[in-house]
Write a protein that holds these residues in place. Sequence first.
Motif, PDB file in Angstrom:
ATOM      1  N   VAL A   1     -34.592 -38.194 -69.203  1.00 31.76           N
ATOM      2  CA  VAL A   1     -33.616 -37.269 -68.619  1.00 31.76           C
ATOM      3  C   VAL A   1     -32.198 -37.752 -68.892  1.00 31.76           C
TER       4      VAL A   1
ATOM      5  N   GLU B   1     -28.886 -35.161 -69.081  1.00 33.26           N
ATOM      6  CA  GLU B   1     -29.147 -34.349 -67.903  1.00 33.26           C
ATOM      7  C   GLU B   1     -29.040 -35.212 -66.646  1.00 33.26           C
TER       8      GLU B   1
ATOM      9  N   GLU C   1     -27.280 -40.024 -63.457  1.00 36.10           N
ATOM     10  CA  GLU C   1     -26.719 -39.224 -64.537  1.00 36.10           C
ATOM     11  C   GLU C   1     -26.009 -40.102 -65.558  1.00 36.10           C
TER      12      GLU C   1
END
Length: 95
Positions: free
Chosen positions: A37, A42, A53
């Motif tokens: 991720v 993302e 993040e």
Amino acid sequence: MAKNRSELVAEVAENSGLTQKQVSDVLDGVFDVFSDVVGKGEKLTIPGWLSVERTERAARKGRNPQTGEEIQIKAGYSVKLSAGSKLKGAAGSPN
């Protein structure tokens, strides 16, 4: 005092009734997903617990600590972890 991975795995296995191997495999899977991720740029959020993040770091000037010479540091990425309300609550308040 810090808790290492094997201590975490043992404690989760005891609390969940799973084997340490099962817990270790799940933990590996969780961190694989985190990596995928964040690698895609993302944001991953676990409401109440944390968010993870990727952030951008601009190119900047720095200094070589051995020589004091000015160097150019390339732009790159970093990772930002933010604690959610449950995690903040578990930390308590300073006295």
